[in-house]
Enzyme design. Structure first.
Site, PDB file in Angstrom:
ATOM      1  N   HIS A 208       0.828  -1.210   0.000  1.00 20.13           N
ATOM      2  CA  HIS A 208       0.000   0.000   0.000  1.00 20.13           C
ATOM      3  C   HIS A 208       0.862   1.260   0.000  1.00 20.13           C
ATOM      4  CE1 HIS A 208      -4.036  -1.793   0.799  1.00 20.13           C
ATOM      5  NE2 HIS A 208      -3.300  -2.779   1.309  1.00 20.13           N
TER       6      HIS A 208
ATOM      7  N   ASP B 262       0.105   4.289   0.988  1.00 23.23           N
ATOM      8  CA  ASP B 262       0.008   5.027   2.244  1.00 23.23           C
ATOM      9  C   ASP B 262       0.507   4.219   3.436  1.00 23.23           C
ATOM     10  OD1 ASP B 262      -2.121   3.301   2.009  1.00 23.23           O
ATOM     11  OD2 ASP B 262      -3.645   4.698   2.731  1.00 23.23           O
TER      12      ASP B 262
ATOM     13  N   GLU C 178      -9.051 -11.798   5.410  1.00 20.39           N
ATOM     14  CA  GLU C 178      -8.117 -11.200   6.371  1.00 20.39           C
ATOM     15  C   GLU C 178      -8.858 -10.965   7.683  1.00 20.39           C
ATOM     16  OE1 GLU C 178      -5.091  -7.363   6.830  1.00 20.39           O
ATOM     17  OE2 GLU C 178      -6.835  -7.237   5.498  1.00 20.39           O
TER      18      GLU C 178
END
Length: 373
Positions: A28, A30, A217
């Site tokens: 990711h 960010d 997840e």
């Protein structure tokens, strides 16, 4: 769980894993900022931070992320997204992101991020995507100038709770020939199944645009089922809880005997890649059903059963990790050798959102790199 330092990059064989070619599919934007960059960007916008030096800030992110809860883990992104609200900031973060991948030996990376979270400074969705692409291309040029070979593409993400799926899907396809290679669906998983964005996934299917979905997840088999049926996912973001559909019947000196359920069998038979992220899966509690340590992670079970497992970092800042470190941890924990690590990279090459010829070229690059070790 205590996260070891970034310097942990050697497999038990003694090979420096930064020197072998690797592929990163689940990383990711960010979640991969440099702490020093956060400090400088925060200063530009007068944002208060929990630490005032890079090492202390790095440690803060690692500690805060080790909560055992995906919801709590995601709160750390309030800081990183806050400093990524301008074109200049996005260019810088994307550029450094690629530089850091290249320095770790990554030859192909898919960089996922949610443009809808970066509009508070006045950017449009398209301007945000263009800024990130500028940063990626500059980072690739930087890496080449430093003797590294890397290619990178964007995975444009829709946040599952925001109900902007179709809008973001259309954004992704508008930029499909300008750096965007696929679509991702992320955010708080439980309670927000892919079926909520069925219109977006229908559109993406009609455009023959590749999709990966965060599933398995923070939620279980029904989330994975929805990712496959509603999302037409070609890969599962994490997907670790597919192991809930694998029942261990018995174990003895001759091996482990299991029964594989229908969802897991489908994923295995169609070679739908699992974007497993070992350290992150521990931090978020994704493997809580099996234990709290890496040895408890069902990674090895899935690998031995023939699933297309890949190794990823998820968020390098939050897990204080790198792809080399994740491979080293797995090698140490499960006694893998270089041939195993090569399989994981070849699996990733096969699952990359690239044309077949490019994937074959990546596979050759991986094989050649491992042969040189």
């Amino acid at each position: 769980m205590t996260v070891p330092s970034q310097e942990y990059v050697h497999a038990p064989t003694g090979v420096n894993l930064q020197g072998i070619p690797k592929i990163s599919l689940h990383d990711h934007l960010d979640g991969g900022l440099r702490p020093q960059t956060i400090l400088e960007l925060a200063d530009d916008i007068d944002l208060d931070l929990p630490a005032d030096d890079a090492e202390s800030l790095r440690e803060w992110f690692a500690v805060q992320s080790d909560s055992g809860s995906l919801v709590e883990y995601l709160k750390t992104f309030d800081i990183t997204t806050a400093v990524m609200q301008s074109s200049d900031a996005l260019v810088r973060v994307a550029r450094e992101f690629v530089q850091d991948l290249a320095a770790d030996g990554v030859v192909y990376g898919e960089i996922r991020w949610a443009p809808e979270q970066h509009l508070r400074g006045g950017l449009t969705l398209d301007e945000a995507v263009e800024a990130v692409q500028e940063g990626i291309e500059t980072g690739v040029s930087d890496a080449r100038a430093n003797g590294h070979r890397i290619r990178a593409g964007q995975l444009v993400t829709a946040m599952r709770h925001a109900d902007r799926g179709l809008e973001i899907a259309e954004l992704a396809t508008r930029h499909r020939y300008a750096g965007v290679v696929g679509f991702d669906f992320a955010g708080a998983e439980a309670g927000f199944p892919p079926s909520r964005a069925r219109t977006a996934f229908d559109y993406l299917a009609s455009e023959f645009f590749p999709v990966t979905v965060h599933a398995g997840e923070a939620d279980g088999l029904e989330s994975i089922r929805s990712a496959l049926l509603d999302g037409r996912a070609l890969r599962l973001g994490h997907g670790v809880r597919i192991a809930e559909d694998v029942k261990v019947e018995s174990e003895d000196d001759d091996g482990t005997y299991v029964t594989v359920g229908p969802i897991a069998q489908w994923v295995k038979d169609r070679e739908i890649a699992l974007e497993l992220s070992p350290s992150s899966n521990l931090q978020t509690g994704a493997i809580a059903a099996w234990g709290e340590d890496l040895i408890d992670h069902p990674f090895d079970l899935l690998y031995q059963l023939g699933f297309r497992v890949t190794v990823n970092t998820d968020n390098r800042l939050m897990s204080n990790t790198s792809l080399s470190r994740e491979l080293a941890l797995l090698a140490e924990t499960f006694d893998y050798d270089l041939s195993d690590l090569e399989v994981f990279q070849l699996n990733a090459a096969s699952a990359a959102f690239l044309p077949l010829e490019d994937r074959e070229e990546l596979a050759d690059l991986i094989t050649e790199g491992f042969e040189r070790v």
